[in-house]
Write an enzyme that holds these catalytic residues in place. Sequence first.
Site, mmCIF file in Angstrom:
data_model
loop_
_atom_site.group_PDB
_atom_site.id
_atom_site.type_symbol
_atom_site.label_atom_id
_atom_site.label_comp_id
_atom_site.label_asym_id
_atom_site.label_seq_id
_atom_site.Cartn_x
_atom_site.Cartn_y
_atom_site.Cartn_z
ATOM 1 N N LEU A 26 0.827 -1.205 0.000
ATOM 2 C CA LEU A 26 0.000 0.000 0.000
ATOM 3 C C LEU A 26 0.854 1.244 0.000
ATOM 4 C CD1 LEU A 26 -2.719 -0.848 2.651
ATOM 5 C CD2 LEU A 26 -3.106 -0.394 0.239
ATOM 6 N N GLY A 27 1.994 1.150 0.633
ATOM 7 C CA GLY A 27 2.850 2.327 0.697
ATOM 8 C C GLY A 27 3.847 2.202 1.819
ATOM 9 N N ASP B 251 3.474 11.993 15.838
ATOM 10 C CA ASP B 251 3.654 12.147 14.390
ATOM 11 C C ASP B 251 2.312 12.421 13.725
ATOM 12 O OD1 ASP B 251 5.060 12.358 12.042
ATOM 13 O OD2 ASP B 251 5.223 10.205 11.706
ATOM 14 N N VAL C 298 3.741 -1.003 4.303
ATOM 15 C CA VAL C 298 2.390 -1.378 4.690
ATOM 16 C C VAL C 298 1.762 -2.188 3.551
ATOM 17 C CG1 VAL C 298 0.161 -0.559 5.520
ATOM 18 C CG2 VAL C 298 2.198 0.818 5.911
ATOM 19 N N LYS D 106 1.387 -3.647 8.783
ATOM 20 C CA LYS D 106 2.518 -2.717 8.781
ATOM 21 C C LYS D 106 3.748 -3.452 9.299
ATOM 22 C CE LYS D 106 3.754 1.678 10.763
ATOM 23 N NZ LYS D 106 3.660 2.640 9.714
#
Length: 669
Positions: A376-377, A511, A384, A412
């Site tokens: 996903l990225g 974050d 992930v 993740k």
Amino acid sequence: MPQFTLLAIFVSLLSLSLSSSSAVDFLFNSFNSSDLLLVGDAGIGSSILRLTNSSNYDSFGRAFFPTRLPILSSSSMPNSSLSSFSTSFVFSILPDIPSSPGFGLAFVLSNTTSPPGAISGQYFGLFSNDTHQVPGPLLAVEFDTGQNPEFNDPDGNHVGIDLNFIISTVTHTAGYYRAPANGSASSELEFVTIDMRSGKNVRAWIEFDGPRFQINVTIAPAEEPKPPRPLISYTDPVIANYVSPEMFVGFSGSMVKWVEHQRILDWSLSNTGSPARELNTSNLPLFLPPVTPSSSIPPIGLIVGVSCGSFALLLLCFLGLYCYCRRKKRAKILEERREEEDEEDGEEWELKYWPRRFSYQDLSRATDGFSRERLLGFGGFGKVYRGVLPISISKGIEGNENEEEEEEVAVKCVSHDSRQGLKEFMAEISSMGRLQHRSLVPMRGWCRRNNELMLVYEYMPNDSLNHWLFPSGDKAAKPMDWATRRRVLSDVAEGLLYLHTGWEQVVLHRDIKTSNILLDKEMRGRLGDFGLAKLYERGAAPSSTRVVGTLGYLAPELAVRAATTAASDVYSFGVVTLEVVSGRRPIEAAETVEEEDWLLVEWVRGLYAEGRLIEAKDARVEYGAEAEEEVELILKLGLACCHPEPERRPEMNEVVALLVEATRSPVNL
Ligand SMILES: *[C@@H]1O[C@H](CO)[C@@H](O)[C@H](O)[C@H]1NC(C)=O
Ligand SMILES: *[C@@H]1O[C@H](CO)[C@@H](O)[C@H](O)[C@H]1NC(C)=O
């Protein structure tokens, strides 16, 4: 006298024009201020070139050899050919705070000393904030000491080749190859990593072979000879698209807030066909971190230690010989035992805290073996993947085997370089499984395999807030409407309030940014990525050793204190608020806005001071006349959250009160 001066000028002009079209061969074992063309904050002091200025909040600097180097022969395109050069230099990169984000430096070939759109502060001072590209032609060799997973950086210590673009065409972890030690059974070259951020002097060699379209990059500790094999050898005719007839050659670097000293100690270059001239590498100044007093071993202890050590070594040799044939088997048993230990640790944690522990096989099956198609990225710490798990596994519900329901999950993967570090990290975040709130991305469980931790979350089908605010590429989605933006903001505020006050411990997110705010199927905002969160006992003094977070969202006090507090979370939330209302990124490319406006917070603050706050709203969104007051109110709230003094920022309960109030009665404020 005047005649003599004129003659001198004429001669120097002549040599200048000659050298610009032919041979360049220089050696700087130290730098004088007139040796190089300096741009931005670059400066020369004590014969050393430094790229950034540590007293500035954000800084960039470039230094070039004053004459351009001929690269592309000016003949017509089909027959154009590239010339070659060889260069070598010694650099040192030293941060003030070892755990702070890293920036690094780049060796650059560029047709201009000021690439248009390049921002100060990030991306080596070479690339734009928006597209992370420049028109070029620009070819850079980056010595990157920070990791941006979104740019496919393999780690926070790598070398790469960049062609007009921050995303490197090729990268390699920093290090060098050396011949195996005498007596070693293998004849393979051995790879040794180099920590480029240690302050130690590192020497680099770059060979640019034009006719072969080849770039070789080699690094080694400054005192070592040139390694037998380059770290990167890149060959591709496309490099012809990234060069111009004459190019400036030099260095560039940048940083924001966290001081990193990027120094060049000496430099040589030649395009005459012979290798760049030898540098002085032996008695260069050293810029090492201040020594922390360590427990020094008394000499007696040392002697005893050494003799015991050699005895043990002798014994080991015999043992090694004896066990040689069974070594492999033994190692395997040991490995298995260690894994069993891990499992036991895991079970203990699981019973105490976690919702569920998945088996690696289940997760591997769910993600097609962590295949690329399922990626996903890149999140804060790692990759992930999207996966599908049977409900019986994902929720632990015993169901009818035949008509098994399935659930989409996001897996993740967080890897850590040390087992101990990972253990501590897990203990720290293990309590996260217990956090349950409708504005948090629900966690389903976890799995650990060696140094890799896998966290399983419910899959959020609507991507991140970042994606909706800044639709990119072919997915030309409509920018999000105002009602949704407002609702997502109050969702996030509620989620953050829960983290700060809803549990027996204060949980800091650390974050908060639009790419960490995910949208569920009802387009409600949910805070994700607790990988960085850390627990604090309420009332206890926050102590933190590692600055985490994302540039642009970090509160200014973190530059000096490096300790996250609830107030610094509030600051990041304030930046998100301004971003959501204005549709502008926290750090905007210098090319699209006036230079003093590129920090979002400063820009909105400026508009406020001039009584033009409403102009900060997103021009792409239709608000309706009655929403304007509300927009202004929320902008003011965002500014209040971004107050430079942490103690003057509102607390999350005040923020929620105001936002929820605003969303309930949108018209009459
Ligand atoms: C760094 O920048 C500050 C302020 O912009 C300036 O006063 C100072 O002289 C600079 N330092 C160096 C070493 O150039
Ligand atoms: C670059 O490295 C490759 C691989 O080691 C080598 O074959 C080649 O000769 C090198 N080129 C130059 C210009 O040094």
